[in-house]
Design a protein around this motif. Structure first.
Motif, short mmCIF file in Angstrom:
data_model
loop_
_atom_site.label_atom_id
_atom_site.label_comp_id
_atom_site.label_asym_id
_atom_site.label_seq_id
_atom_site.Cartn_x
_atom_site.Cartn_y
_atom_site.Cartn_z
N TYR A 181 0.84 -1.20 0.00
CA TYR A 181 0.00 0.00 0.00
C TYR A 181 0.88 1.25 0.00
CZ TYR A 181 -4.01 -2.92 1.45
OH TYR A 181 -5.01 -3.86 1.53
N ASP A 182 0.23 2.39 -0.21
CA ASP A 182 0.98 3.65 -0.16
C ASP A 182 1.37 4.01 1.28
OD1 ASP A 182 -1.64 4.13 0.48
OD2 ASP A 182 -1.84 5.96 -0.71
N VAL A 183 0.55 3.54 2.25
CA VAL A 183 0.88 3.67 3.68
C VAL A 183 0.45 2.39 4.38
CG1 VAL A 183 0.79 6.19 4.03
CG2 VAL A 183 -1.32 4.87 4.08
N GLU A 201 8.18 2.38 -10.79
CA GLU A 201 7.10 2.80 -9.87
C GLU A 201 7.40 2.34 -8.44
OE1 GLU A 201 3.41 2.65 -13.14
OE2 GLU A 201 3.93 0.87 -11.97
N LEU A 202 7.94 1.13 -8.32
CA LEU A 202 8.27 0.60 -7.00
C LEU A 202 9.30 1.50 -6.30
CD1 LEU A 202 7.89 -1.76 -4.96
CD2 LEU A 202 9.85 -2.86 -6.02
N LYS A 203 10.27 1.97 -7.08
CA LYS A 203 11.31 2.83 -6.49
C LYS A 203 10.71 4.14 -5.98
CE LYS A 203 15.39 0.93 -8.69
NZ LYS A 203 16.43 1.08 -9.71
N ASN A 204 9.67 4.62 -6.65
CA ASN A 204 8.98 5.83 -6.16
C ASN A 204 8.20 5.54 -4.89
OD1 ASN A 204 9.81 7.78 -7.98
ND2 ASN A 204 8.32 7.11 -9.51
N VAL A 205 7.51 4.38 -4.88
CA VAL A 205 6.72 3.99 -3.71
C VAL A 205 7.64 3.79 -2.51
CG1 VAL A 205 5.26 2.15 -2.75
CG2 VAL A 205 4.89 2.95 -5.09
N GLN A 206 8.83 3.28 -2.76
CA GLN A 206 9.79 2.99 -1.68
C GLN A 206 10.03 4.23 -0.82
OE1 GLN A 206 13.80 2.23 -2.94
NE2 GLN A 206 14.24 0.89 -1.21
N LYS A 207 10.02 5.39 -1.46
CA LYS A 207 10.27 6.64 -0.73
C LYS A 207 9.18 6.93 0.30
CE LYS A 207 12.54 8.44 -4.84
NZ LYS A 207 12.07 8.93 -6.14
N LEU A 208 7.98 6.34 0.08
CA LEU A 208 6.85 6.61 1.00
C LEU A 208 6.86 5.70 2.22
CD1 LEU A 208 3.95 6.50 -1.67
CD2 LEU A 208 5.12 8.56 -0.85
N LEU A 209 7.61 4.60 2.14
CA LEU A 209 7.48 3.57 3.17
C LEU A 209 8.23 3.89 4.46
CD1 LEU A 209 7.92 0.44 0.88
CD2 LEU A 209 5.79 1.48 1.64
N GLY A 220 10.76 -4.20 8.74
CA GLY A 220 9.39 -4.29 8.22
C GLY A 220 9.29 -4.15 6.71
N MET A 221 8.19 -3.54 6.26
CA MET A 221 7.88 -3.47 4.82
C MET A 221 8.92 -2.67 4.03
SD MET A 221 5.89 -4.54 2.51
CE MET A 221 4.54 -5.32 3.36
N ALA A 222 9.44 -1.60 4.61
CA ALA A 222 10.40 -0.76 3.88
C ALA A 222 11.65 -1.58 3.53
CB ALA A 222 10.78 0.45 4.73
N ASN A 223 12.12 -2.36 4.49
CA ASN A 223 13.30 -3.17 4.23
C ASN A 223 12.99 -4.31 3.26
OD1 ASN A 223 16.16 -3.73 4.85
ND2 ASN A 223 15.28 -5.69 5.43
N LYS A 224 11.78 -4.86 3.38
CA LYS A 224 11.39 -5.94 2.47
C LYS A 224 11.50 -5.45 1.02
CE LYS A 224 7.67 -8.02 3.95
NZ LYS A 224 8.41 -9.05 4.68
N ILE A 225 10.96 -4.26 0.76
CA ILE A 225 10.99 -3.71 -0.60
C ILE A 225 12.44 -3.43 -1.03
CG2 ILE A 225 10.25 -1.75 -2.04
CD1 ILE A 225 8.06 -3.91 -1.32
N ALA A 226 13.22 -2.86 -0.12
CA ALA A 226 14.63 -2.57 -0.45
C ALA A 226 15.35 -3.86 -0.85
CB ALA A 226 15.32 -1.90 0.73
N GLU A 227 15.07 -4.95 -0.16
CA GLU A 227 15.73 -6.22 -0.47
C GLU A 227 15.26 -6.78 -1.81
OE1 GLU A 227 18.21 -7.32 0.94
OE2 GLU A 227 18.19 -6.70 3.03
N LEU A 228 13.97 -6.57 -2.12
CA LEU A 228 13.40 -7.18 -3.32
C LEU A 228 13.80 -6.46 -4.61
CD1 LEU A 228 9.83 -8.04 -1.98
CD2 LEU A 228 11.61 -9.68 -2.62
N ILE A 229 14.14 -5.18 -4.51
CA ILE A 229 14.45 -4.39 -5.71
C ILE A 229 15.53 -5.04 -6.60
CG2 ILE A 229 15.53 -2.19 -6.42
CD1 ILE A 229 13.51 -0.78 -4.57
N PRO A 230 16.66 -5.49 -6.04
CA PRO A 230 17.67 -6.12 -6.92
C PRO A 230 17.12 -7.36 -7.66
CG PRO A 230 18.60 -5.66 -4.76
CD PRO A 230 17.14 -5.39 -4.65
#
Ligand code: ATP
Ligand code: IP8
Length: 266
Positions: A181-183, A201-209, A220-230
């Protein structure tokens, strides 16, 4: 004959444990997910699970992620690793007694990190067992680190690493919310879920997390996304679904359309 590209499935600690209660287990969720994995019968599956109310509170109490600073943490490292083996044992019970040929691989015994990042991984047993048709099961763990002495390796870092090392076809992430989600949807009723995101788009959303509002030493979710990006950069598709909902993991593994967030490179 060459083997199909693997699917990496992460079952979050938010699904199989009760994060509001230390060492609280969600036995029904574990049993149901094991049923769904059995029924889906996915070829070349790698399973990773998180720490939830087992690993995180103990790791936090002893500041294990920050590394070795004082003698009193030694027992804390042992405890953190131990509670993860207990949770893993419960998960393995559910898989094996259903006839799923799952074999647990202990990250602290085959992985070393350097400043928290996987530096070496002795993967020959994992390769051999996959070749023979077993299903490896790994988990977020307390691991040894060449710079910090020890630290915490998140299941999410492991998921992305394994997916890239074994050229996975896709990653399925099971959490206790419907997707990304966005939040945080648990703290904001107006949260909007993303059905599909490209890498950009994911990289833009990452800034909101933000971080996590429950005990979570791995971000939590912010780190999950950071890990998944590569992994997404690598061309691996990620689907995040609500694994507390019956049949979602089954359908995700079968490639059926379900509510969730699909993340693709383009
Ligand atoms: P573990 O690390 O124990 O394996 P997990 O991977 O299952 O846990 P978390 O790391 O706790 O899960 O991440 C899921 C949680 O993230 C959800 O319970 C949700 O409340 C929270 N969250 C925060 N921000 C967001 C967001 N933008 N979108 C979706 N969930 C979010
Ligand atoms: O729950 C961390 O793994 P995660 C495991 O996947 C420990 O972040 C030991 C806290």
């Amino acid at each position: 004959m060459s083997q199909p590209r693997p699917t990496v499935l992460k079952i979050g600690g938010s699904v199989i444990t009760d994060k509001s209660k230390e060492l609280g287990v969600q036995m029904e969720a574990i049993s149901r997910i094991a049923d769904e994995i059995l029924e889906a019968n996915t070829k070349n599956l790698i399973i990773v699970h998180g720490g939830g109310s087992f690993g995180h509170p103990v790791a936090q109490k002893h500041a294990i992620k920050e590394g070795f600073k004082e003698e009193s943490q030694i027992i804390g490292f042992a405890e953190t690793h131990h509670v993860m083996t207990v949770l893993n044992g419960l998960f393995m019970d559910a898989l094996i007694w259903r006839g799923i040929p799952a074999v647990s691989i202990t990250p602290s015994s085959c992985i070393m990190t350097r400043n928290g990042r996987i530096m070496c991984f002795e993967d020959s047993p994992l390769k051999q067992l996959m070749k023979m048709g077993f299903i490896p099961v790994l988990y977020g763990d307390a691991v040894f680190d060449t710079k910090l002495g020890f630290t915490i390796l998140s299941g999410d870092q492991l998921v992305a690493f394994l997916a890239m090392r074994f050229n996975a076809k896709n990653i399925v992430i099971g959490v206790d919310v419907d997707g990304l989600y966005d939040v945080d949807p648990k703290t904001n009723v107006k949260a909007k879920m993303f059905e599909r995101l490209t890498l950009a788009e994911l990289k833009n959303v990452q800034k909101l997390l933000g971080g996590s509002n429950v005990c979570d030493v791995t971000g939590g979710m912010a780190n999950k996304i950071a890990e998944l990006i590569p992994a997404v950069e690598h061309g691996i598709t990620v689907l995040m679904v609500n694994a507390t909902k019956p049949r979602y993991i089954y359908k995700a593994l079968k490639g059926e359309r379900i509510k969730g967030t699909l993340i693709e490179k383009e």
